[in-house]
Design an enzyme around this catalytic site. Sequence first.
Site, PDB file in Angstrom:
ATOM      1  N   LYS A   1      53.138 -66.285  35.571  1.00 37.35           N
ATOM      2  CA  LYS A   1      53.398 -67.502  36.327  1.00 37.35           C
ATOM      3  C   LYS A   1      54.568 -68.258  35.700  1.00 37.35           C
ATOM      4  CE  LYS A   1      51.041 -71.742  37.745  1.00 37.35           C
ATOM      5  NZ  LYS A   1      49.808 -72.543  37.636  1.00 37.35           N
TER       6      LYS A   1
ATOM      7  N   GLY B   1      46.342 -70.039  36.573  1.00 37.60           N
ATOM      8  CA  GLY B   1      46.418 -68.637  36.155  1.00 37.60           C
ATOM      9  C   GLY B   1      45.096 -67.913  36.317  1.00 37.60           C
ATOM     10  N   ARG B   2      43.995 -68.535  35.845  1.00 38.21           N
ATOM     11  CA  ARG B   2      42.702 -67.851  35.867  1.00 38.21           C
ATOM     12  C   ARG B   2      42.098 -67.822  37.262  1.00 38.21           C
ATOM     13  NH1 ARG B   2      43.117 -72.162  32.812  1.00 38.21           N
ATOM     14  NH2 ARG B   2      42.045 -74.124  33.392  1.00 38.21           N
TER      15      ARG B   2
ATOM     16  N   GLU C   1      38.249 -71.328  29.594  1.00 39.45           N
ATOM     17  CA  GLU C   1      39.561 -71.990  29.645  1.00 39.45           C
ATOM     18  C   GLU C   1      39.514 -73.165  30.627  1.00 39.45           C
ATOM     19  OE1 GLU C   1      43.533 -70.078  30.896  1.00 39.45           O
ATOM     20  OE2 GLU C   1      43.591 -69.964  28.701  1.00 39.45           O
TER      21      GLU C   1
ATOM     22  N   GLU D   1      53.844 -62.694  24.813  1.00 42.24           N
ATOM     23  CA  GLU D   1      53.332 -61.323  24.850  1.00 42.24           C
ATOM     24  C   GLU D   1      53.916 -60.567  26.043  1.00 42.24           C
ATOM     25  OE1 GLU D   1      51.543 -64.073  24.810  1.00 42.24           O
ATOM     26  OE2 GLU D   1      50.001 -64.025  23.266  1.00 42.24           O
TER      27      GLU D   1
ATOM     28  N   LYS E   1      50.413 -71.513  19.961  1.00 44.00           N
ATOM     29  CA  LYS E   1      51.709 -70.920  20.313  1.00 44.00           C
ATOM     30  C   LYS E   1      52.804 -71.561  19.479  1.00 44.00           C
ATOM     31  CE  LYS E   1      50.597 -70.014  25.214  1.00 44.00           C
ATOM     32  NZ  LYS E   1      50.960 -70.358  26.634  1.00 44.00           N
TER      33      LYS E   1
ATOM     34  N   HIS F   1      20.991 -52.051  23.369  1.00 41.43           N
ATOM     35  CA  HIS F   1      21.066 -51.336  22.087  1.00 41.43           C
ATOM     36  C   HIS F   1      22.070 -52.003  21.167  1.00 41.43           C
ATOM     37  CE1 HIS F   1      18.773 -48.072  23.998  1.00 41.43           C
ATOM     38  NE2 HIS F   1      19.464 -48.417  25.066  1.00 41.43           N
TER      39      HIS F   1
HETATM   40  O1  F6P Z   1      46.181 -68.818  28.032  1.00 48.54           O
HETATM   41  C1  F6P Z   1      47.154 -69.657  28.504  1.00 48.54           C
HETATM   42  C2  F6P Z   1      47.722 -69.127  29.781  1.00 48.54           C
HETATM   43  O2  F6P Z   1      48.634 -70.055  30.296  1.00 48.54           O
HETATM   44  C3  F6P Z   1      46.658 -68.808  30.833  1.00 48.54           C
HETATM   45  O3  F6P Z   1      46.164 -69.944  31.470  1.00 48.54           O
HETATM   46  C4  F6P Z   1      47.438 -67.901  31.720  1.00 48.54           C
HETATM   47  O4  F6P Z   1      46.620 -67.191  32.613  1.00 48.54           O
HETATM   48  C5  F6P Z   1      48.106 -67.001  30.673  1.00 48.54           C
HETATM   49  O5  F6P Z   1      48.391 -67.885  29.582  1.00 48.54           O
HETATM   50  C6  F6P Z   1      49.340 -66.278  31.142  1.00 48.54           C
HETATM   51  O6  F6P Z   1      50.264 -67.225  31.613  1.00 48.54           O
HETATM   52  P1  F6P Z   1      51.525 -66.687  32.511  1.00 48.54           P
HETATM   53  O7  F6P Z   1      50.937 -66.110  33.786  1.00 48.54           O
HETATM   54  O8  F6P Z   1      52.360 -67.892  32.731  1.00 48.54           O
HETATM   55  O9  F6P Z   1      52.227 -65.617  31.711  1.00 48.54           O
END
Ligand code: F6P
Length: 554
Positions: A212, A273-274, A359, A218, A518, A390
Amino acid sequence: MDHHLTPLDVTQLASWHALTEHRAQMNRFSMREAFASDPQRFERFSLSSCGLMLDFSKNLINQDTTALLVKLAEEARLGDAIQAMFDGTAINASEQRQALHTALRRPLGDKVLVNGRNVMPDIHKVLQQMSTLVGKLHNGLWRGYTEKPISDVVNIGIGGSFLGPQLVSEALLPFAQKGLRCHYLANVDGSEFRELVSRLSAETTLFIVSSKSFSTLETLKNAQAARAWYLAQGGSEENLRRHFIAVTSNPAAATAFGISEENILPLWDWVGGRYSLWSAIGLPIAMSIGISNFKELLSGAYNMDLHFRNTPFERNIPVLLGLLGVWYGDFWGASSHAILPYDYYLRNITDHLQQLDMESNGKSVRQDGTPITAGSGPVIWGGVGCNGQHAYHQLLHQGSQLIPADFIVPVSSYNPVADHHQWLYANCLSQSQALMLGKSRSEAEAELRGKGLEEAEVQRLAPHKAVPGNRPSNTLVMERISPRRLGALIAMYEHKVYVQSVLWGINAFDQWGVELGKELGKGVYQGLTDWEPAPAADASTQGLINYFRGRHRG
Ligand code: F6P
């Protein structure tokens, strides 16, 4: 009342005080006795909607409890808050945004305004873009740089740009397009990257960079590594467009990365995002199961939205699940909630629900910035059954904590093997039953005597074999997972989380807590890589940096 501006203090409501008194009366409540005295208890406390059947009879509740919880929801003006979400009120107060994930699954004819503009046409335009893309891929019209069709799609994304799509595409494997494999690359870990690309060939691989913000470390590091790998494998710059797509609300950053404009699908800032798997973030899902199944997923969620909006609270599945969570969290001291899917295809649901719930409601301030006055989100954990039996069910049965659990199980299997499914289903039900029934000390003693043990042995072992019981669980049953039922199931949990956020006065749609780590990460990275690093803020971090530097001496 604008909940998002001045959230009410639910602990000041008359129904909250009534629940506090009721809780005291429930101290001696026994589910065993409740079932014994009410043969209709299962019928009384079970509901069906959208292809799901919820049995919530194994809870520490009676009809007074549910009536008081519903009263709490009414006094807390939950109905207005539900309306506000669907109407596009800016319920994400800290970011002054709307939370319109529900618009993503509404019919084109509906009207949802963002800044005075109806966004439904935009939403359906993107759905059409997805459809065209998926069509090209499935018909072999989309070719790689050696003119071969695409065999592997790699979604590069993390958090909501990963967990939801992974859950859905792997839950719906029975609906997957043959000949097209879907992979998820999330962490900035060379091992994950190498292990994946070692199974791929660049000429038949399509990367979807899902972000987004298009600024998540990452994801960007993995996208750069993927591009380097693609070039090293023989791909060319001018053919990048055949192998890289982006889904983002930051098209400028995607273009700067080198993704051609026609390969960028938009996302909007009014989708969290979630909560975004229903948007173009769901592209890997559509690529895996086809656009018509993706639309089935959307309509399943839409059905749950209608159930949530139109059903009286006492028969409203997401509302009742949310209220039960408040009951256990605020009145029984529960601090975690277990999600136990007895279905291989739902094995990733706990990971997605961890982000969705934790979150959203893992907060300590309310919408207006004042400290919370009631509860907040529980730790969500669990995993697929029977495996958990288990591993951690011991704690559920004889541990010292109250941990409510959701069991999720299909009635039938896509892959019948002997009597496997009967045993899987039997184990699911018996775990829920054992949590409720337990085994008293005297029952344990009788059992041991029945085996002919000496009385001394009976007395020695009985305390270890007694099981407290009276531990609550919900059981969600469905025919078997399908796009429509999965859409309803995930939307059900989205709305459960929202219900709890409203009662707790929490903003479920921001996540400021992830920013600090971060920021600090950048300083630690400098400490690891700079010749003359600035000292770390604390001796622990500095010591650990030194340990790393000591083993990576240039
Ligand atoms: O964990 C923080 C966060 O902003 C989440 O809310 C989101 O889903 C994820 O990192 C990835 O964000 P992006 O889609 O902007 O890469």
